[in-house]
Design an enzyme around this catalytic site. Structure first.
Site, mmCIF file in Angstrom:
data_model
loop_
_atom_site.group_PDB
_atom_site.id
_atom_site.type_symbol
_atom_site.label_atom_id
_atom_site.label_comp_id
_atom_site.label_asym_id
_atom_site.label_seq_id
_atom_site.Cartn_x
_atom_site.Cartn_y
_atom_site.Cartn_z
ATOM 1 N N ASP A 43 118.437 65.595 16.007
ATOM 2 C CA ASP A 43 117.773 66.137 17.002
ATOM 3 C C ASP A 43 118.733 67.175 18.014
ATOM 4 O O ASP A 43 118.823 67.295 19.226
ATOM 5 C CB ASP A 43 117.254 64.808 18.163
ATOM 6 C CG ASP A 43 116.414 65.476 19.141
ATOM 7 O OD1 ASP A 43 115.838 66.412 18.850
ATOM 8 O OD2 ASP A 43 116.309 64.645 20.403
ATOM 9 N N HIS A 67 113.843 68.459 19.765
ATOM 10 C CA HIS A 67 112.422 68.205 20.308
ATOM 11 C C HIS A 67 112.223 69.071 21.384
ATOM 12 O O HIS A 67 111.009 69.320 21.864
ATOM 13 C CB HIS A 67 112.331 66.713 20.101
ATOM 14 C CG HIS A 67 113.051 66.247 21.621
ATOM 15 N ND1 HIS A 67 114.357 65.793 21.811
ATOM 16 C CD2 HIS A 67 112.548 66.454 23.144
ATOM 17 C CE1 HIS A 67 114.420 65.205 23.156
ATOM 18 N NE2 HIS A 67 113.528 65.584 23.716
ATOM 19 N N SER A 114 116.220 66.668 28.752
ATOM 20 C CA SER A 114 116.594 66.469 27.506
ATOM 21 C C SER A 114 117.346 67.851 27.164
ATOM 22 O O SER A 114 116.938 68.667 27.614
ATOM 23 C CB SER A 114 115.403 66.326 26.632
ATOM 24 O OG SER A 114 114.848 65.072 26.587
#
Length: 406
Positions: A171, A141, A249
């Site tokens: 992911d 993402h 992230s």
């Protein structure tokens, strides 16, 4: 009254009390004269003393009190391999669909735009170098639909990144930079050895604050993506209370030795002190495929499911307003069968309770999902379901997950 005139028993008691009181004073005095940590006293003990042996056996928590903590050592080991990832993406929005109505077109004609002007979006995340040639592991993402990817190293150098491969289901993504080789790399540990209560160190660029380090512990293991709220993923996360914020992230989660045990990937907007990381063993299993630009295949059955217990089924069946009756057993309740899916082709129905796959009992939705994930594409699975009072054995041939929900 003179002391000699006081009864003997009371005099003895007074003497004991005085002795205790003096003992307390001596203890307090001893504590007060101990040197502080800032001003250590000379150590008269020999180098072979038991005190030195105790110092050598310090745990990481005890060592953290010293001038150089285990966190410092861990970050120094991996810090130069952690990168910042900046992305740019151009989007073009359509005008409101109501302007396509003939009424508006009749009065405004071609003066109504079909599309709005293009808009430039920017975002950032983190990642870490896993190979000296310039392979960077991050979240899918982070680089999703990016037109331009810029990888910034801790030493200030910047390189254009090329997305080698992306797997949205887990992911994960691999980005390649050409930096002439010999880049620092992050040592990869094993998430299979991680235990609840272990130290957890998150490194990344939260909210654009580069090279940020936070410390916590591993709060729990095998937290399912469904529990986290990521229904389109197939993951079991490491949960940690190390602070993880937007921008973290893709960055590494480290153990106390500076080894990567996870990839920071998700936070709950409604929670504080709860973050989630993809176990590094999962990432290592598919990173090679992503590096080569390959697609990671994920088998699926095509059902939306829910863990069912016999007690929950009994309560449901006793409710006069319940939309359906279900078998009062432990298993996985089928809440929906997706059209044109392997489950639909095999005759699976809403309300079926899956209790076994290929002879293996299943009692939770996560367990069933893991079995299917570990199967092969095109493999025929014998699925035993409880349908009311009857037991059915269905042959379900797995297919490749595309945009299915489970």
């Amino acid at each position: 009254m003179r002391f000699s005139q006081i009864p003997r028993s009371i005099r003895q008691l007074s003497t004991h009390v005085l002795a205790i009181f003096l003992g307390v004073l001596l203890t307090v005095s001893t504590l007060q004269v101990l040197p502080s940590q800032a001003e250590p006293a000379p150590n008269p003990v020999s180098s072979n003393s038991s005190l030195q042996l105790i110092a050598q056996r310090q745990s990481p928590a005890t060592a953290a009190i010293g001038s150089s903590s285990f966190v410092t050592a861990a970050v120094n080991r991996v810090g130069s391999a952690v990168v910042r990832i900046d992305i740019e993406r151009t989007i073009t929005r359509r005008v409101d669909p109501m302007f396509d109505d003939p009424f508006f077109r009749r009065f405004f004609g071609d003066s109504l735009p079909q599309r709005l002007p293009s808009e430039q979006l920017r975002g950032l995340g983190s990642g870490f170098i896993i190979d000296k040639s310039g392979l960077v592991l991050t979240n899918a993402h982070v680089v999703d639909k990016a037109d331009k990817v810029t990888v910034r190293l801790k030493d200030g150098r910047s390189f254009e990144g090329k997305v080698q491969g992306v797997d949205e289901v887990t992911d994960l993504a691999v980005v390649k930079i050409n930096a002439g080789g010999n880049l620092p790399t992050a040592p990869l540990g094993s998430s299979s050895n991680v235990q609840v209560g272990d130290w957890a160190i998150a490194v990344g660029n939260p909210l654009g604050f580069d090279n940020t380090v936070t410390l916590g512990i591993v709060s729990t293991l095998r937290r399912s993506s469904a529990q986290v709220g990521l229904l389109d993923k197939r993951l079991e996360f490491i949960q940690t209370d190390a602070a993880i914020n937007p921008g973290n992230s893709g960055g590494p989660l480290l153990n106390d030795r500076g080894e990567v045990i996870g990839i920071n990937t998700a936070i709950r907007a409604d929670a504080m002190g709860i973050g989630f990381a993809i176990p590094i063993d999962k990432a290592k299993a598919i990173a090679f495929q992503l590096e080569r630009g390959g697609k990671v295949a994920h088998p699926y059955l095509g059902v939306q499911m829910l863990t069912l217990t016999a007690d929950a089924a009994r309560q449901n069946n006793n409710d006069p307003n319940s939309p359906m009756k279900v078998a009062e057993v432990n298993g996985v309740l089928v809440m929906r069968v997706l059209p044109n899916s392997p489950a639909a082709a095999a005759g699976m129905r809403l309300g079926d309770v899956i209790v076994q796959i290929d002879g293996q009992s299943v009692t939770t939705a996560e367990q069933l999902q893991n079995i299917v994930e570990d199967s092969r594409l095109g493999q025929t699975l014998q699925v035993k379901v409880q349908r009311g009072n009857q037991t059915q054995l269905l042959s379900v041939r797995t297919a490749e997950l595309q945009n299915a929900s489970s």
